[in-house]
Design an enzyme around this catalytic site. Structure first.
Site, PDB file in Angstrom:
ATOM      1  N   CYS A   1       1.233  -1.572   0.004  1.00  0.00           N
ATOM      2  CA  CYS A   1      -0.013  -0.265   0.127  1.00  0.00           C
ATOM      3  C   CYS A   1       0.828   1.079  -0.005  1.00  0.00           C
ATOM      4  CB  CYS A   1      -1.387   0.051   1.435  1.00  0.00           C
ATOM      5  SG  CYS A   1      -2.819   0.610   0.739  1.00  0.00           S
TER       6      CYS A   1
ATOM      7  N   HIS B   1      -3.879  -4.833   0.446  1.00  0.00           N
ATOM      8  CA  HIS B   1      -2.971  -6.152   1.602  1.00  0.00           C
ATOM      9  C   HIS B   1      -2.921  -7.361   1.326  1.00  0.00           C
ATOM     10  CE1 HIS B   1      -3.050  -1.910   3.657  1.00  0.00           C
ATOM     11  NE2 HIS B   1      -4.212  -1.622   3.217  1.00  0.00           N
TER      12      HIS B   1
ATOM     13  N   GLU C   1      -1.748  -9.210   3.276  1.00  0.00           N
ATOM     14  CA  GLU C   1      -1.879  -9.508   4.638  1.00  0.00           C
ATOM     15  C   GLU C   1      -3.122 -10.286   5.321  1.00  0.00           C
ATOM     16  OE1 GLU C   1      -0.802  -6.537   4.503  1.00  0.00           O
ATOM     17  OE2 GLU C   1      -1.700  -5.203   5.562  1.00  0.00           O
TER      18      GLU C   1
HETATM   19  N1  GLN Z   1      -2.304   6.662   2.836  1.00  0.00           N
HETATM   20  C1  GLN Z   1      -2.317   5.583   1.212  1.00  0.00           C
HETATM   21  C2  GLN Z   1      -3.465   6.160   0.652  1.00  0.00           C
HETATM   22  O1  GLN Z   1      -4.699   6.499   1.874  1.00  0.00           O
HETATM   23  C3  GLN Z   1      -1.981   4.346   1.848  1.00  0.00           C
HETATM   24  C4  GLN Z   1      -3.113   3.395   2.821  1.00  0.00           C
HETATM   25  C5  GLN Z   1      -2.697   2.404   3.143  1.00  0.00           C
HETATM   26  O2  GLN Z   1      -1.346   1.959   3.067  1.00  0.00           O
HETATM   27  N2  GLN Z   1      -3.278   2.199   3.527  1.00  0.00           N
HETATM   28  O3  GLN Z   1      -3.612   6.120  -0.517  1.00  0.00           O
END
Ligand code: GLN
Length: 543
Positions: free
Chosen positions: A390, A516, A518
Site C-alpha cells: 500500500c 493488502h 496480509e
Molecule cells: N495513505 C495511503 C492512501 O491512502 C496508503 C494507505 C495504506 O497504506 N493503507 O492511499
C-alpha cells in the site's frame, strides 16, 4: 424454555473477559472455533466492541492496533484477523459491531419515527438492537455455532448493555442453546510463590450481579494450575470442574487450540450445547503446522520499515503472514521493526545492511515517508528482496520517479508539497470527499496478473482478488514512462485499469502492491506473496 433443546438451530457461545484486558479473548474464541471445525461443525465468530467509534477505521493504530479489513470492506478490530487466520472463513460487516454503530442505527430509527413516540432507552432499545445483530449472523449463515466475543472487561460501564443483552438472549433462546464462557486471569505472586484465584471469583460475582452465570471458565495464567486450584475455582464459581480450563502462556498463539483440546474444551462446550461429540477431532494439519513453526531449519531476517514500530500490534496481520509463510519453508522469519523516521540516504546501508529482505509497511500521512523512500532506494539499488504494501508500494513508485526518472518533486497527492509530478494521485470521484471515515477504496477487488512476473510466479493465477484500504492510486498518465525505464505494472484492475502492482526489472524480487495481501493469509492457505517473498529472502541469504 430454560433447558429447551433444539438441534436444528444455530447455537450461540458468548465469550466475556474479566479481571484485566488483553487476556486474549480473541485467541480463545478463534481457538474454540477451530476446535469445533475439527469436530465437523460450521462456525462463525463475531466481535462486539463497546467503544463509540462507528468503526475502528479512524482510530490511530497506537490506540487499538491494526485496523483489519474484510472482503466486503468493513474496517474492523484486529481480532477478526485472528478469526480468519484460525478458521480460514472470511468475515464481513455482519461479524463486527461497535456501540457507535448500534446507537447510530437506533438514533436513525428514532429520527424516522419508527418508535412511534415512545421514549427511546438503553433497555430495551439498545439491548434489542444488540440482540438483533447477534442473531443476524446465525440466521443469515445457517452456522451450527456462532461465537460472539464481547470486547472490554466485565464491570466496565460501556460493556453493561452487551452483558444484559446476552442475559436476555440466553433466557429467550434457551440455556441449552447458548453457552457463556468467561476468561479471567489468575495472577502469580512471585514473592509468596502463590497463584491467586480471588480476582476470578470476584469477576464471576460481578457477572452474577448482571444475572449471567458462566458455564465455562478459561483461566489465563503464567504458571500451571493444580487440579486442587481448579476444583476450588469450580466450587466457588458454580461451574463443573471439567469446565475450568487453564490457558498458560505458550510460545506461539497457534498452540492455544491444541492446549484447549488437550483439556477437553471442545467436548465440554459441545456437551453443554447438547451437540454430539463423537470420535476424534481432526487436527492433523494444525498439528503439522505447529510442528513446522516450532522446529525451523533456518532463520531469515526481515526488516519491516514503518512508523508504528513501537507497537507491533499495528502490523499484526503482516507478522502473522510471515509466520504462515515461514511454516511453508520451515524457517523462522524474524521480523525486526525499524522506525522509518530514523532512516535516510546517508545511513541506509548501515541501518538496513545485512537483512535478507526489506518490507515497507502501509501507513497514512507524510510522517516517516522520507525514511521509507530511503529504504526503497537501498533495496532497489542493492538488490535486496523487497515488498512494498500500500503506502509501501506508493513509496516504491515515488522513489523510482525521483531517482530513476529524475523527477525530484515526485510525490503523492496525500503529501502537502507543491509538485508537477503527483505520480500517486487521488481518483477523480474521491476529490470532493472531506469525511475521514469510510471514504476509501475498501475491500476486495480483482487484479489481472501479467504472466512474466514475480507476482505470477507467486500466485500461479491470472486473476486474483485482494483487499484494499487506501485513498490514493498510481497515476496512470505516467505509466508509459515508468515501464520504459524498467518499473512494470504487473497487476492491473481489469475493471478500472488501475495499477495494483509494480515490479522492477532486473531485480531478483521487487514487488509493490497497492492491496493488502496480509489480510488474506491464514494457517490453511499461507499467502502466496509472502511465501514468494520469504523464498526470495532465503535465496538472498545464501549469497
Ligand atoms: N495513505 C495511503 C492512501 O491512502 C496508503 C494507505 C495504506 O497504506 N493503507 O492511499
Amino acid at each position: 424454555m430454560f433447558e429447551k433443546e433444539n438441534n436444528n438451530k444455530t447455537k450461540y457461545v458468548f465469550v466475556t473477559g474479566g479481571v484485566a484486558s488483553s487476556l486474549g479473548k480473541g485467541i480463545i474464541s478463534a481457538s474454540l472455533a477451530r476446535l469445533l471445525q475439527a469436530r465437523g461443525y460450521t462456525v462463525a465468530i463475531q466481535k462486539m466492541d463497546p467503544y463509540i467509534n462507528v468503526d475502528p477505521g479512524t482510530l490511530n493504530p497506537y490506540e487499538h492496533g491494526e485496523c483489519y479489513v474484510t472482503e466486503d470492506g468493513a474496517e474492523t478490530d484486529l481480532d477478526l484477523g485472528h478469526y480468519e487466520r484460525f478458521t480460514a472463513i472470511a468475515t464481513s460487516h455482519a461479524n463486527t459491531m461497535t456501540t457507535g454503530k448500534i446507537y447510530q442505527s437506533v438514533i436513525n430509527a428514532e429520527r424516522r419515527g419508527d418508535f412511534l413516540g415512545k421514549t427511546v432507552q438503553v433497555i430495551p432499545h439498545i439491548t434489542d438492537e444488540i440482540k438483533r445483530r447477534i442473531m443476524l449472523l446465525g440466521k443469515k449463515g445457517g452456522y451450527d455455532v456462532v461465537i460472539t466475543e464481547i470486547g472490554g472487561t466485565v464491570g466496565d460501564i460501556e460493556s453493561a448493555p452487551y452483558i444484559e443483552a446476552v442475559r436476555q438472549l440466553r433466557y429467550e433462546y434457551g440455556f441449552g442453546n447458548t453457552l457463556a464462557l468467561h476468561l479471567t486471569l489468575v495472577p502469580y505472586m512471585r514473592a509468596s510463590g502463590e497463584l491467586k484465584t480471588k480476582p476470578t471469583q470476584h469477576s464471576v460475582k460481578q457477572l452474577l450481579e448482571y444475572g449471567l452465570q458462566p458455564d465455562v471458565l478459561v483461566l489465563r495464567s503464567e504458571e500451571d494450575l493444580s487440579p486442587e486450584l481448579r476444583r476450588k475455582v469450580a466450587l466457588f464459581c458454580n461451574v463443573s470442574p471439567n469446565a475450568v480450563v487453564q490457558s498458560v502462556d505458550v510460545p506461539t498463539i497457534y498452540e492455544v487450540p491444541l492446549m484447549m483440546h488437550a483439556q477437553g474444551l471442545d467436548k465440554v462446550v459441545l456437551e453443554k450445547l447438547h451437540l454430539p461429540c463423537e470420535g476424534e477431532a481432526d487436527l492433523t494439519n494444525w498439528i503439522e503446522f505447529v510442528e513446522r513453526i516450532k522446529n525451523p531449519k533456518d532463520t531469515v531476517n526481515i526488516a519491516l520499515v514503518g512508523k508504528y514500530t513501537a507497537l507491533p500490534d499495528a502490523y499484526k496481520s503482516i507478522s502473522e503472514s510471515f509466520i504462515h509463510a515461514g511454516a511453508v519453508h520451515q524457517v523462522k522469519v524474524k521480523v525486526t521493526y525499524i522506525n522509518a523516521e530514523e532512516i535516510n540516504d546517508q545511513n541506509a546501508a548501515e541501518v538496513l545492511g545485512g537483512w535478507d529482505g526489506i518490507l515497507v509497511a502501509p501507513g497514512f500521512g507524510q510522517r516517516g515517508v522520507d525514511g521509507k523512500l530511503a529504504a526503497v532506494r537501498y533495496a532497489r539499488e542493492q538488490k535486496v528482496p523487497f515488498m512494498g504494501i500500500c503506502l509501501g508500494m506508493q513509496c516504491a513508485v515515488i522513489e523510482f520517479a525521483r531517482n530513476v526518472l529524475g523527477y525530484a518533486d515526485a510525490c503523492s497527492a496525500e503529501w502537502e508539497m507543491p509538485s508537477w509530478h503527483k505520480v500517486i494521485d487521488i481518483m477523480e470521484e474521491q476529490k470532493n470527499v472531506s469525511e475521514k471515515g469510510g471514504t476509501m477504496r475498501l475491500g476486495s477487488y480483482p487484479c489481472r496478473v501479467k504472466r512474466d512476473s514475480n507476482l505470477y510466479k507467486a500466485y500461479g493465477q491470472e486473476v486474483i482478488f485482494e483487499r484494499h484500504r487506501h485513498r490514493y492510486e498510481f497515476n496512470s498518465s505516467f505509466l508509459e514512462e515508468f515501464e520504459k525505464a524498467g518499473m512494470k505494472a504487473t497487476g492491473i484492475n481489469p475493471e478500472t485499469g488501475l495499477v495494483e502492482a509494480v515490479e522492477v526489472e532486473g531485480h531478483p524480487w521487487f514487488v509493490g502492491v497497492q492491496f493488502h495481501p496480509e489480510y488474506k493469509s491464514n494457517v490453511k492457505h499461507p499467502h502466496p506473496l509472502f511465501v514468494g517473498f520469504v523464498a526470495a529472502a532465503i535465496e538472498n541469504r545464501k549469497k
